[in-house]
Design a protein around this motif. Structure first.
Motif, short mmCIF file in Angstrom:
data_model
loop_
_atom_site.label_atom_id
_atom_site.label_comp_id
_atom_site.label_asym_id
_atom_site.label_seq_id
_atom_site.Cartn_x
_atom_site.Cartn_y
_atom_site.Cartn_z
N ALA A 1 0.93 -1.11 0.02
CA ALA A 1 -0.11 0.11 0.11
C ALA A 1 1.03 1.14 0.05
N ASN A 2 0.41 2.12 -0.71
CA ASN A 2 1.12 3.50 -0.77
C ASN A 2 0.07 4.53 -1.08
N VAL A 3 -0.44 5.28 -0.21
CA VAL A 3 -1.62 6.09 -0.35
C VAL A 3 -1.21 7.49 -0.06
N ASP A 4 -1.00 8.53 -1.36
CA ASP A 4 -0.56 9.64 -1.14
C ASP A 4 1.07 9.81 -0.64
N GLY A 5 1.69 8.88 -1.00
CA GLY A 5 3.21 8.64 -0.46
C GLY A 5 3.24 8.20 0.76
N GLU A 6 2.19 7.52 1.54
CA GLU A 6 2.28 6.92 3.05
C GLU A 6 2.26 5.51 2.63
N ALA A 7 3.15 4.80 3.72
CA ALA A 7 2.92 3.32 3.67
C ALA A 7 3.05 2.85 5.08
N LEU A 8 2.68 1.61 5.43
CA LEU A 8 2.77 1.10 6.55
C LEU A 8 4.24 0.51 6.81
N ASP A 9 4.82 0.70 7.96
CA ASP A 9 5.85 0.15 8.22
C ASP A 9 5.70 -1.28 9.03
N ASP A 10 6.83 -2.04 9.10
CA ASP A 10 6.61 -3.35 9.68
C ASP A 10 5.71 -3.32 10.92
N LEU A 11 5.98 -2.62 11.85
CA LEU A 11 5.20 -2.59 13.08
C LEU A 11 4.03 -2.11 12.87
N ASP A 12 3.47 -0.93 12.35
CA ASP A 12 2.25 -0.74 11.84
C ASP A 12 1.43 -2.08 11.38
N LEU A 13 2.20 -2.66 10.30
CA LEU A 13 1.59 -4.13 9.69
C LEU A 13 1.03 -4.87 10.87
N ALA A 14 2.01 -5.18 11.69
CA ALA A 14 1.96 -6.09 13.06
C ALA A 14 0.80 -5.70 13.81
N ARG A 15 0.76 -4.43 14.03
CA ARG A 15 -0.22 -3.89 15.08
C ARG A 15 -1.60 -4.22 14.58
N PHE A 16 -1.67 -3.86 13.13
CA PHE A 16 -3.00 -3.90 12.49
C PHE A 16 -3.53 -5.24 12.50
N PHE A 17 -2.57 -6.04 12.04
CA PHE A 17 -2.85 -7.44 12.24
C PHE A 17 -3.44 -8.06 13.38
N SER A 18 -2.63 -7.70 14.38
CA SER A 18 -3.26 -8.14 15.63
C SER A 18 -4.43 -7.61 15.92
N LEU A 19 -4.72 -6.37 15.59
CA LEU A 19 -6.04 -5.70 15.85
C LEU A 19 -7.24 -6.50 15.02
N LEU A 20 -6.94 -6.90 13.77
CA LEU A 20 -7.98 -7.44 12.99
C LEU A 20 -8.26 -8.80 13.56
N VAL A 21 -7.43 -9.70 13.66
CA VAL A 21 -7.62 -11.05 14.07
C VAL A 21 -8.18 -11.13 15.57
N VAL A 22 -7.76 -10.30 16.35
CA VAL A 22 -8.66 -10.04 17.66
C VAL A 22 -9.81 -9.67 17.45
N ALA A 23 -10.07 -8.52 16.83
CA ALA A 23 -11.37 -7.89 16.72
C ALA A 23 -12.29 -8.64 15.77
N GLY A 24 -11.90 -9.18 14.87
CA GLY A 24 -12.55 -9.60 13.91
C GLY A 24 -13.05 -11.11 14.36
N ASN A 25 -12.23 -11.69 14.95
CA ASN A 25 -12.84 -13.07 15.67
C ASN A 25 -13.55 -13.03 16.57
#
Length: 407
Positions: free
Chosen positions: A225-249
């Motif tokens: 992902a690159n939105v207007d020159g912005e992207a997720l770093d590795d820590l952002d990716l990991a944190r979002f992943f944790s949020l999604l699997v916890v909240a989504g499940n």
């Protein structure tokens, strides 16, 4: 000395009590002259925000009612857990808006269409297997597989990791529950760190793979992902992943489990729903989410002095927004403690209150619940719970660990 109400809100024993007893407590809090202050051992304590309008106003005003340093704990995260706790749910704008924008645009039309189809196919398979299996634990065999498999498929998580993911989400959500304590007797901080580390490591492996070999999944979209020159770093990716699997499940699984309990305990409402299932199901899903309120509360911390509902708060005060209480507010919901599958209007806070932190996955959750309930009650109209549910011992999630069912 703390009152009964003050001590109850921080006691897991209170959250294990029957629904009617908890409803009575929150009705008394809504009727009180001002918010109740609840002391927490060795911590600053918090104010309980229980009225619908107050919860809504605080949620719409993140400049004052901050989600930092955490939205999901009565106490601040210890240093060992802090690196894992900075997901979108526990940060404010402008960083929150940036992350949400990147994530939202990663849900491409093609991905959404695939996931939508997956929900229908999975619902049919779950009911096929339930028909063959017969009486069983509804949570394990029906409610849990739907969100777990959809989220994992959407993210590209291998099936071999499903067991680790669901174990981690159970522990993170209900860390105070004795059933989820480490067999080695490790304390809460050690267990949380271990489970978050597992999810972060899983995301690191997936993102590394998808950078080299892109696929039609959300991890690929997020990694590139690159939105207007912005992207997720590795820590952002990991944190979002944790949020999604916890909240989504956890939230969808518990809404589905409560649905079976509610429709079993309220046979008249079940008859009303089944009399015209396709027409009445959307409103019934909203009522199930309102009545069960899978996420019970969120925390906010005051950034400056402010008045809410006629009560002055000071910078640094912690407040807990009780969605379960707002969803029973008699000034908003007629006969608020009744389960009514035809309730309209139904402006509930079952997916959070209005504002920047409203649940990003609300649309997907609604679809999962709707499609699976339609499949269940079309093919197995006599499906019912055969024993009271076994609830998680936690205040944060209105969770169900097991629920015997038959048809």
């Amino acid at each position: 000395m703390p009152s009964i109400a003050e001590s109850s809100l921080v006691s897991l024993d209170f959250w294990s009590k029957p629904q009617d007893e908890r409803d009575e407590m929150f009705a008394s809090l809504r009727a009180a002259d001002g918010p109740v202050f609840c002391p927490v051992p060795d911590e600053p304590g918090f104010y309980a925000i229980t009225r619908y309008e107050d919860v809504a106003e605080a949620s719409r005003n993140p400049q004052v009612f901050s989600s930092q340093p955490t939205a999901v704990s009565l106490v601040d995260p210890p240093p060992q857990v802090a690196p894992y706790s900075g997901s979108m749910i526990s940060i404010d704008d402008p960083r929150h808006a940036r992350l949400r924008r990147i994530v939202s645009r990663s849900f491409t039309p093609r991905l959404v269409q695939r996931v939508t189809g997956d929900v229908t196919v999975l619902a049919r398979r779950i009911v096929d297997e339930l028909t063959e299996r017969g009486p069983c634990d509804f949570v394990e065999h029906v409610a849990m597989p739907m969100p777990l498999q959809i989220i994992c498929s959407m993210m590209g998580i291998p099936e071999s990791a499903y067991g680790d993911v669901i174990d981690a989400t159970n522990v993170i959500i209900a860390i105070g529950d004795p059933d989820y304590v480490s067999p080695d007797g490790d304390d809460r901080t050690v267990v949380l760190t271990e489970k978050f580390s597992l999810l972060h490591a899983l995301m690191a492996d997936l993102s590394r793979l998808r950078r080299e070999t892109p696929a039609d999944d959300l991890v690929t979209a997020l990694t590139h992902a690159n939105v207007d020159g912005e992207a997720l770093d590795d820590l952002d990716l990991a944190r979002f992943f944790s949020l999604l699997v916890v909240a989504g499940n956890e939230t969808t699984r518990n809404a589905l489990s409560h649905a079976l309990t509610l429709l079993t305990d309220n046979p008249g409402q079940r008859d009303v729903l089944l009399a015209d299932l396709d027409v009445r199901l959307p409103a019934a899903v909203e009522e199930i989410v309102r009545y069960s309120t899978p996420v019970t509360w969120m925390r906010r911390t005051l950034t400056r002095d402010h008045e809410l509902g006629g009560h002055p708060y000071r910078a640094g005060d912690r407040v807990i927004l009780y969605y379960n209480s707002a969803n029973r507010d008699e000034s908003v919901f007629e006969d608020a403690r009744a389960f009514d599958v035809m309730r309209s209007p139904n402006p509930h806070f079952g997916f959070g209150a209005p504002g920047p932190h409203f649940c990003l996955g609300a649309h997907l959750a609604r679809r999962e619940i709707t499609v699976l309930l339609r499949e269940l009650y079309t093919r197995l109209p006599t499906l019912h719970a055969t024993a009271p549910s076994v609830r998680q011992r936690t205040s944060f999630i209105n969770g169900i660990k097991s629920l015997a069912c038959a048809f």
